[in-house]
Design an enzyme around this catalytic site. Structure first.
Site, PDB file in Angstrom:
ATOM      1  N   HIS A   1      -8.322  86.042  73.934  1.00 54.99           N
ATOM      2  CA  HIS A   1      -7.027  86.387  73.330  1.00 54.99           C
ATOM      3  C   HIS A   1      -6.903  87.882  73.028  1.00 54.99           C
ATOM      4  O   HIS A   1      -5.853  88.322  72.552  1.00 54.99           O
ATOM      5  CB  HIS A   1      -6.798  85.601  72.040  1.00 54.99           C
ATOM      6  CG  HIS A   1      -6.685  84.119  72.239  1.00 54.99           C
ATOM      7  ND1 HIS A   1      -5.812  83.550  73.127  1.00 54.99           N
ATOM      8  CD2 HIS A   1      -7.360  83.088  71.653  1.00 54.99           C
ATOM      9  CE1 HIS A   1      -5.939  82.230  73.094  1.00 54.99           C
ATOM     10  NE2 HIS A   1      -6.871  81.927  72.218  1.00 54.99           N
TER      11      HIS A   1
ATOM     12  N   ASP B   1     -10.292  77.138  78.775  1.00 56.82           N
ATOM     13  CA  ASP B   1     -10.079  76.933  77.339  1.00 56.82           C
ATOM     14  C   ASP B   1      -8.766  76.185  77.118  1.00 56.82           C
ATOM     15  O   ASP B   1      -7.828  76.300  77.911  1.00 56.82           O
ATOM     16  CB  ASP B   1     -10.029  78.297  76.651  1.00 56.82           C
ATOM     17  CG  ASP B   1     -10.109  78.236  75.141  1.00 56.82           C
ATOM     18  OD1 ASP B   1     -11.186  78.497  74.596  1.00 56.82           O
ATOM     19  OD2 ASP B   1      -9.073  77.938  74.507  1.00 56.82           O
TER      20      ASP B   1
ATOM     21  N   HIS C   1      -6.540  76.847  75.022  1.00 61.89           N
ATOM     22  CA  HIS C   1      -5.494  77.832  74.758  1.00 61.89           C
ATOM     23  C   HIS C   1      -5.373  78.794  75.946  1.00 61.89           C
ATOM     24  O   HIS C   1      -6.386  79.168  76.555  1.00 61.89           O
ATOM     25  CB  HIS C   1      -5.810  78.637  73.503  1.00 61.89           C
ATOM     26  CG  HIS C   1      -5.982  77.805  72.272  1.00 61.89           C
ATOM     27  ND1 HIS C   1      -7.216  77.459  71.762  1.00 61.89           N
ATOM     28  CD2 HIS C   1      -5.064  77.240  71.453  1.00 61.89           C
ATOM     29  CE1 HIS C   1      -7.054  76.720  70.682  1.00 61.89           C
ATOM     30  NE2 HIS C   1      -5.756  76.576  70.467  1.00 61.89           N
TER      31      HIS C   1
ATOM     32  N   ASP D   1     -12.863  73.545  73.997  1.00 61.59           N
ATOM     33  CA  ASP D   1     -11.938  72.979  73.020  1.00 61.59           C
ATOM     34  C   ASP D   1     -10.862  72.107  73.657  1.00 61.59           C
ATOM     35  O   ASP D   1      -9.969  71.615  72.961  1.00 61.59           O
ATOM     36  CB  ASP D   1     -11.301  74.072  72.158  1.00 61.59           C
ATOM     37  CG  ASP D   1     -10.878  75.292  72.942  1.00 61.59           C
ATOM     38  OD1 ASP D   1     -10.989  75.275  74.187  1.00 61.59           O
ATOM     39  OD2 ASP D   1     -10.455  76.277  72.319  1.00 61.59           O
TER      40      ASP D   1
END
Length: 338
Positions: free
Chosen positions: A158, A193, A195, A282
């Site tokens: 990120h 991931d 996200h 995740d």
């Protein structure tokens, strides 16, 4: 499989995480390291420490202004009367082309996208060694290793060129990809991931020498919200070199594997000769973020499909938060790598 880790990554111990107007303990806790080490060792990984390659490979991705901020902001913050124990922004610029303030508070708002990336006394040290671990992993791959696992924590996908966010400070996967590119290879980054890897996308969005591919929960109602749509394909020279595959919340193994087939076809079409896997775990059905519903065997199938391309892999740890299944999920993924 060779693996890289530095124990100084435990030094970042964030105490603050805000979601939906409430403050919680941060899910990005040092306990993640203990569980990830257990999973990697169960899969037969042999750990070694990173080599310190200095700031150069990090500065190839991140601006000097941002690196100076990360290195100095904590002591500056502590000079503020009655300052809190962590650097947490409380104001953000309307546009990042606005004024760059001298104030520590103003610079925190400029360089920290959200409240999920508090900076403590040892955050820079932990992030530095997390990045150095990724650099060493890339160097081993460039030197002839076929697969290397990098336990990088704090994670990185990120983080933009000059912006922290979502638990991330230095973009380890991007740093590894750039290191591989500089060695003469043609890298693709495959982000699995839950996200979207918005920082990674932003870093390479206008470039055609690194392919970025991300499979993730649909951001319309899921972090990072503002990035990750299928229409985001790159710009300028990078047009067509970014592929987003947003998935409906709750997607399980079958739906995920179909999307992964699309991702792998794009990597082949790009002519990549090495893959950086931004290895978030995740997406698991029991992960605290509850975005997707991949099973533990699903992670092994995912790794086997990626390995089917026959390309060297550097696996850089991203998300995957504290749950009873975290170690097993990593062991399953690593067990699928061939």
């Amino acid at each position: 499989m060779k693996a890289i880790f530095d124990d100084r990554q435990r030094l970042h111990d964030p105490q603050h995480f805000m979601a939906n107007g409430k403050t919680y303990p941060s899910p990005e806790a040092p306990e993640r390291i203990t569980r990830l080490l257990a999973g990697a060792q169960a899969a037969g990984c042999r750990f070694q420490p990173p080599v310190d390659a200095g700031l150069g490979p990090i500065a190839a991705i991140h601006s000097a202004e941002y690196l100076q901020f990360l290195r100095t902001i904590y002591p500056r913050w502590q000079r503020i009367p009655d300052a809190g124990p962590e650097v947490i922004p409380n104001i953000h610029p309307g546009a990042r082309s606005d004024n760059y303030p001298r104030s520590a508070v103003g610079q925190a708002g400029y360089h920290q996208a959200d409240t999920a990336c508090p900076i403590g006394a040892r955050t820079w040290e932990a992030a530095y060694w997390s990045a150095q671990s990724a650099i060493t992993g890339a160097d081993l791959l460039a030197g002839g290793e076929h697969a290397v696992y990098v336990l990088s924590r704090p994670p990185g996908h990120h983080a933009f060129t000059d912006l922290a966010g979502g638990f991330c400070f230095l973009n380890n996967s991007a740093i590894a990809a750039e290191r591989l590119r500089a060695s003469g290879l043609r890298p693709a980054i495959l982000d699995v991931d839950v996200h979207h890897g918005n920082g990674t996308q932003g870093i390479f969005y206008a470039r055609d020498d690194v392919l970025t591919v991300s499979l993730h929960a649909d951001p319309d109602r899921f972090y990072p919200f503002f990035w990750g749509g299928a229409q985001e394909r790159g710009q300028g020279r990078g047009m067509g070199c970014n592929l987003n595959l947003p998935l409906p919340r709750g997607t399980g193994d079958d739906g995920y594997m179909k999307a992964l087939d699309t991702a792998l076809a794009r990597i082949e079409a790009f002519g990549a000769d090495v893959i950086v896997i931004a290895l978030g775990l995740d997406a698991h059905v029991d992960d605290p973020f509850k975005g997707l519903a991949i099973t533990t065997p699903g992670f092994q199938a995912m790794a086997a499909a990626i390995s089917g391309l026959g390309l060297p892999l550097v696996l850089v740890q991203e998300g995957g938060y504290v749950s009873d299944a975290l170690a097993d999920n990593l062991a399953a993924f690593l067990g699928g790598v061939s």
